[in-house]
Design a protein around this motif. Structure first.
Motif, PDB file in Angstrom:
ATOM      1  N   TYR A 114      39.947  19.022 116.305  1.00 39.69           N
ATOM      2  CA  TYR A 114      38.679  20.143 116.156  1.00 39.69           C
ATOM      3  C   TYR A 114      38.996  20.740 117.459  1.00 39.69           C
ATOM      4  N   LEU A 115      38.436  22.016 117.516  1.00 37.57           N
ATOM      5  CA  LEU A 115      38.366  23.046 118.491  1.00 37.57           C
ATOM      6  C   LEU A 115      37.406  22.674 119.491  1.00 37.57           C
ATOM      7  N   GLU A 116      37.793  22.732 120.804  1.00 36.33           N
ATOM      8  CA  GLU A 116      36.692  22.200 121.996  1.00 36.33           C
ATOM      9  C   GLU A 116      35.680  22.996 121.928  1.00 36.33           C
ATOM     10  N   LYS A 117      35.777  24.341 122.299  1.00 37.96           N
ATOM     11  CA  LYS A 117      34.714  25.171 122.411  1.00 37.96           C
ATOM     12  C   LYS A 117      34.159  26.234 121.287  1.00 37.96           C
ATOM     13  N   ALA A 118      34.252  25.829 120.343  1.00 37.38           N
ATOM     14  CA  ALA A 118      34.159  26.646 119.276  1.00 37.38           C
ATOM     15  C   ALA A 118      32.871  25.914 118.142  1.00 37.38           C
ATOM     16  N   THR A 119      31.991  26.661 117.926  1.00 38.42           N
ATOM     17  CA  THR A 119      30.693  26.144 117.254  1.00 38.42           C
ATOM     18  C   THR A 119      30.231  27.235 116.307  1.00 38.42           C
ATOM     19  N   VAL A 120      29.536  26.386 115.161  1.00 39.81           N
ATOM     20  CA  VAL A 120      29.227  27.463 114.007  1.00 39.81           C
ATOM     21  C   VAL A 120      27.648  27.337 114.106  1.00 39.81           C
ATOM     22  N   HIS A 121      26.946  28.385 114.264  1.00 38.83           N
ATOM     23  CA  HIS A 121      25.345  28.310 114.315  1.00 38.83           C
ATOM     24  C   HIS A 121      24.967  28.779 112.774  1.00 38.83           C
ATOM     25  N   ALA A 122      23.814  27.741 112.226  1.00 37.48           N
ATOM     26  CA  ALA A 122      23.543  28.023 110.943  1.00 37.48           C
ATOM     27  C   ALA A 122      22.096  27.892 110.731  1.00 37.48           C
ATOM     28  N   THR A 123      21.419  28.261 109.621  1.00 34.45           N
ATOM     29  CA  THR A 123      20.035  28.062 109.391  1.00 34.45           C
ATOM     30  C   THR A 123      20.091  27.425 107.889  1.00 34.45           C
ATOM     31  N   ILE A 124      19.064  26.351 107.930  1.00 39.57           N
ATOM     32  CA  ILE A 124      19.136  25.669 106.395  1.00 39.57           C
ATOM     33  C   ILE A 124      18.231  26.704 105.498  1.00 39.57           C
ATOM     34  N   LEU A 125      18.653  27.033 104.834  1.00 41.90           N
ATOM     35  CA  LEU A 125      17.695  27.781 103.577  1.00 41.90           C
ATOM     36  C   LEU A 125      17.151  26.982 102.521  1.00 41.90           C
ATOM     37  N   SER A 126      17.642  26.157 102.016  1.00 38.59           N
ATOM     38  CA  SER A 126      16.786  25.359 100.943  1.00 38.59           C
ATOM     39  C   SER A 126      17.576  24.175 100.323  1.00 38.59           C
ATOM     40  N   GLU A 127      16.752  23.327  99.899  1.00 36.64           N
ATOM     41  CA  GLU A 127      17.659  22.052  99.179  1.00 36.64           C
ATOM     42  C   GLU A 127      17.509  22.403  97.943  1.00 36.64           C
ATOM     43  N   GLU A 128      18.458  22.040  97.246  1.00 36.19           N
ATOM     44  CA  GLU A 128      18.854  22.521  95.688  1.00 36.19           C
ATOM     45  C   GLU A 128      19.466  21.232  94.976  1.00 36.19           C
ATOM     46  N   ARG A 129      19.463  21.373  93.510  1.00 39.90           N
ATOM     47  CA  ARG A 129      20.203  20.397  92.978  1.00 39.90           C
ATOM     48  C   ARG A 129      21.076  20.831  91.999  1.00 39.90           C
ATOM     49  N   GLY A 130      22.283  20.449  92.212  1.00 42.94           N
ATOM     50  CA  GLY A 130      23.481  20.935  91.390  1.00 42.94           C
ATOM     51  C   GLY A 130      23.380  20.527  89.858  1.00 42.94           C
ATOM     52  N   PRO A 131      24.413  21.173  88.847  1.00 42.65           N
ATOM     53  CA  PRO A 131      24.407  21.071  87.804  1.00 42.65           C
ATOM     54  C   PRO A 131      24.476  19.491  87.209  1.00 42.65           C
ATOM     55  N   LYS A 132      23.927  19.345  86.118  1.00 42.89           N
ATOM     56  CA  LYS A 132      23.769  18.047  85.416  1.00 42.89           C
ATOM     57  C   LYS A 132      25.227  17.559  85.033  1.00 42.89           C
ATOM     58  N   VAL A 133      25.500  16.298  85.396  1.00 39.77           N
ATOM     59  CA  VAL A 133      26.886  15.787  85.038  1.00 39.77           C
ATOM     60  C   VAL A 133      26.058  14.646  84.143  1.00 39.77           C
ATOM     61  N   LYS A 158      25.269   4.817  75.263  1.00 39.87           N
ATOM     62  CA  LYS A 158      24.307   4.845  76.305  1.00 39.87           C
ATOM     63  C   LYS A 158      24.894   6.133  77.163  1.00 39.87           C
ATOM     64  N   LYS A 159      23.755   6.994  77.162  1.00 33.79           N
ATOM     65  CA  LYS A 159      23.951   8.485  77.776  1.00 33.79           C
ATOM     66  C   LYS A 159      22.865   8.404  78.860  1.00 33.79           C
ATOM     67  N   THR A 160      23.699   8.680  79.994  1.00 36.97           N
ATOM     68  CA  THR A 160      22.793   9.145  81.357  1.00 36.97           C
ATOM     69  C   THR A 160      23.561  10.401  81.903  1.00 36.97           C
ATOM     70  N   GLY A 161      22.669  10.943  82.851  1.00 34.85           N
ATOM     71  CA  GLY A 161      23.039  12.113  83.492  1.00 34.85           C
ATOM     72  C   GLY A 161      22.359  11.777  84.813  1.00 34.85           C
ATOM     73  N   SER A 162      23.116  12.706  85.744  1.00 35.66           N
ATOM     74  CA  SER A 162      22.523  12.991  87.308  1.00 35.66           C
ATOM     75  C   SER A 162      22.619  14.257  87.520  1.00 35.66           C
ATOM     76  N   ARG A 163      22.115  14.541  88.786  1.00 37.96           N
ATOM     77  CA  ARG A 163      22.257  15.847  89.531  1.00 37.96           C
ATOM     78  C   ARG A 163      22.472  15.701  90.888  1.00 37.96           C
ATOM     79  N   ALA A 164      23.510  16.132  91.620  1.00 35.16           N
ATOM     80  CA  ALA A 164      23.539  15.888  92.860  1.00 35.16           C
ATOM     81  C   ALA A 164      22.559  16.993  93.816  1.00 35.16           C
ATOM     82  N   LYS A 165      22.178  16.118  94.959  1.00 35.82           N
ATOM     83  CA  LYS A 165      21.254  17.127  95.910  1.00 35.82           C
ATOM     84  C   LYS A 165      22.330  17.998  96.711  1.00 35.82           C
ATOM     85  N   LEU A 166      21.929  19.212  97.127  1.00 33.19           N
ATOM     86  CA  LEU A 166      22.929  19.977  97.798  1.00 33.19           C
ATOM     87  C   LEU A 166      21.982  20.602  98.717  1.00 33.19           C
TER      88      LEU A 166
END
Length: 142
Positions: A77-96, A109-117
């Motif tokens: 990692y770089l020692e003195k480098a940082t990235v500042h960000a703001t959290i916009l939202s929590e979303e759900r990905g496409p259904k798998v 048996k059919k199941t589905g899940s959606r990842a939290k993003l």
């Protein structure tokens, strides 16, 4: 015929001029178990960070960064480098969809899940001070 050939050659020359544009400053960060190439003013989606929307975040795991003509590499990692960000939202990905089946046994048996993003906006990239290093500099140190 000659006029169409001339117009085709000028259009290909114009297309090459688009690729000559300078590349924007960026950083490669490690976030949410993956690596992202980020630049200021853009938003990105990653695995769930479990933070509230509107939260200011500082990513310090910067692997590499480019600032103009200077390119910085970290080890890891770089020692003195940082990235500042703001959290916009929590979303759900496409259904798998997962489908399990045993032939001749009437088992289906059919199941589905959606990842939290998490979607975040990069507000600022702080680059390390000093001249950047190339890959050849890294190998010369060893």
């Amino acid at each position: 015929m000659a006029s169409t050939e001339a117009s085709a050659s000028t259009s290909s020359a114009e297309a090459g001029a688009v690729n000559d544009a300078p590349i924007a400053d960026y950083a490669i960060i490690e976030v949410g178990g993956s690596q992202k190439i980020v630049s200021e003013g853009r938003f990105y989606t990653t695995n769930n960070l479990k933070l509230e929307p509107g939260t200011e975040v500082k990513f310090e795991r910067v692997l590499a960064a480019r600032n103009g003509d200077d390119f910085y590499f970290g080890q890891p990692y770089l020692e003195k480098a940082t990235v500042h960000a703001t959290i916009l939202s929590e979303e759900r990905g496409p259904k798998v969809i997962t489908f399990k089946m045993l032939p001749k046994k009437h088992y289906r048996k059919k199941t589905g899940s959606r990842a939290k993003l998490t979607k975040f906006l990069v507000t600022k990239i702080e680059f390390p001070t000093g001249a950047g290093r190339t890959l050849f500099d890294l190998f010369d140190e060893e």
